[in-house]
Design a protein around this motif. Structure first.
Motif, PDB file in Angstrom:
ATOM      1  N   UNK A   1      -1.472  14.997  -5.810  1.00  0.00           N
ATOM      2  CA  UNK A   1      -2.850  15.435  -5.549  1.00  0.00           C
ATOM      3  C   UNK A   1      -3.429  14.494  -4.527  1.00  0.00           C
TER       4      UNK A   1
ATOM      5  N   UNK B   1       0.822  -1.195   0.000  1.00  0.00           N
ATOM      6  CA  UNK B   1       0.000   0.000   0.000  1.00  0.00           C
ATOM      7  C   UNK B   1       0.861   1.251   0.000  1.00  0.00           C
TER       8      UNK B   1
ATOM      9  N   UNK C   1     -12.217  11.162   1.135  1.00  0.00           N
ATOM     10  CA  UNK C   1     -13.567  10.723   0.837  1.00  0.00           C
ATOM     11  C   UNK C   1     -14.215  10.255   2.126  1.00  0.00           C
TER      12      UNK C   1
ATOM     13  N   UNK D   1     -11.694   7.928   3.959  1.00  0.00           N
ATOM     14  CA  UNK D   1     -10.600   7.380   3.164  1.00  0.00           C
ATOM     15  C   UNK D   1      -9.712   8.511   2.659  1.00  0.00           C
TER      16      UNK D   1
ATOM     17  N   UNK E   1      -6.737  13.598  -1.702  1.00  0.00           N
ATOM     18  CA  UNK E   1      -8.169  13.778  -1.490  1.00  0.00           C
ATOM     19  C   UNK E   1      -8.602  13.017  -0.249  1.00  0.00           C
TER      20      UNK E   1
ATOM     21  N   UNK F   1      -5.973   4.438  -2.594  1.00  0.00           N
ATOM     22  CA  UNK F   1      -6.690   4.717  -1.353  1.00  0.00           C
ATOM     23  C   UNK F   1      -6.009   4.082  -0.152  1.00  0.00           C
ATOM     24  N   UNK F   2      -6.169   4.745   1.006  1.00  0.00           N
ATOM     25  CA  UNK F   2      -5.809   4.127   2.261  1.00  0.00           C
ATOM     26  C   UNK F   2      -6.906   3.186   2.724  1.00  0.00           C
ATOM     27  N   UNK F   3      -6.655   2.513   3.858  1.00  0.00           N
ATOM     28  CA  UNK F   3      -7.588   1.500   4.356  1.00  0.00           C
ATOM     29  C   UNK F   3      -8.803   2.097   5.042  1.00  0.00           C
TER      30      UNK F   3
ATOM     31  N   UNK G   1     -18.564   5.939  -1.467  1.00  0.00           N
ATOM     32  CA  UNK G   1     -17.804   7.074  -0.940  1.00  0.00           C
ATOM     33  C   UNK G   1     -18.189   8.362  -1.656  1.00  0.00           C
TER      34      UNK G   1
ATOM     35  N   UNK H   1      -4.712   7.937 -11.457  1.00  0.00           N
ATOM     36  CA  UNK H   1      -5.616   6.964 -10.827  1.00  0.00           C
ATOM     37  C   UNK H   1      -5.433   7.081  -9.317  1.00  0.00           C
ATOM     38  N   UNK H   2      -6.514   6.968  -8.577  1.00  0.00           N
ATOM     39  CA  UNK H   2      -6.444   7.154  -7.129  1.00  0.00           C
ATOM     40  C   UNK H   2      -5.981   5.896  -6.418  1.00  0.00           C
TER      41      UNK H   2
END
Lengths: 113, 113
Positions: B32, B2, B36, B89, B34, B103-105, B44, B100-101
């Motif tokens: 960048x 991750x 959510x 998130x 973000x 994400x964290x857990x 989300x 492409x994003x």
């Protein structure tokens, strides 16, 4: 405002069965994505489509196929479901701008027995 | 492996107090970021973002801080309200991966009355 619509919302499959998750967006977005969400793992990208007619693999594409049917629709197919594919699946779309936000559907909860 | 990590799975805060959510990333090419927010049985939804050229972005009760040298960002919610109880998130993107994003857990926030 429908936004991003996913069907079905719930599905139970037996190992080896196949199924297709459908996704449609009405925001005229160019890019569409399929993510899966698993406990402790966050959202992981399965496949994406930057524009109509193109598809590319994400982080976890094995066991899945996709079709960008037209600008609105992006489907995810499991050819031979496995218990490891038990997850919540989210479809998302974006307008193509790299700073544009992702709009997500409500999710499809899939259980493979 | 991750690339975006949220090391606190949960956070409990009293209504009216500040909620601070943390996020670390490993890839210096992300530019960048973000946040959510996700309610149960929903997809989300975008909350707030920040570009790497800034160190702070504010939107009402929500402020995101970015420390590029530490590869760390945080989300502050002041004051916390019961409707803020959700999973948050953190996500990051960059030109290197076509934005492409990743994400964290996620961190589950519970606001106590």
């Amino acid at each position: 405002n429908a936004g991003v619509t996913q069907t079905p919302k719930f599905q139970v499959l037996k190992t080896g069965q196949s199924m297709t998750l459908q996704c449609a967006q009405d925001m005229n977005h160019n890019s569409m994505y399929w993510y899966r969400q698993d406990p402790g793992m966050g959202l992981r990208l399965i496949y994406y489509s930057a524009s109509e007619g193109t598809t590319d693999k994400g982080e976890v594409p094995n066991g899945y196929n996709v079709s960008r049917l037209n600008k609105r629709e992006f489907s995810l197919r499991l050819e031979s479901a496995a218990p490891s594919q038990t997850s919540v699946y989210f479809c998302a779309s974006r307008d193509g701008s790299h700073t544009g936000e992702l709009f997500f559907g409500e999710g499809s909860r899939l259980t493979v027995l | 492996d991750q690339q975006v990590k949220q090391n606190s799975p949960s956070l409990s805060v009293q209504e009216g107090r500040i909620s601070i959510l943390n996020c670390d990333y490993t890839n210096s090419m992300f530019d960048y970021f973000l946040w959510y927010k996700k309610y149960p049985a929903e997809g989300p939804t975008f909350l707030i973002s920040i570009s790497s050229i800034k160190d702070k972005n504010e939107d009402g009760r929500f402020t995101v801080f970015l420390n590029k040298s530490a590869k760390h960002l945080s989300l502050h919610i002041v004051p916390s309200q019961p409707g803020d109880s959700a999973v948050y998130f953190c996500a990051a993107s960059g030109a290197f991966n076509d934005y492409k994003l990743s994400f964290g857990a996620g961190t589950t926030v519970t606001v106590r009355a």
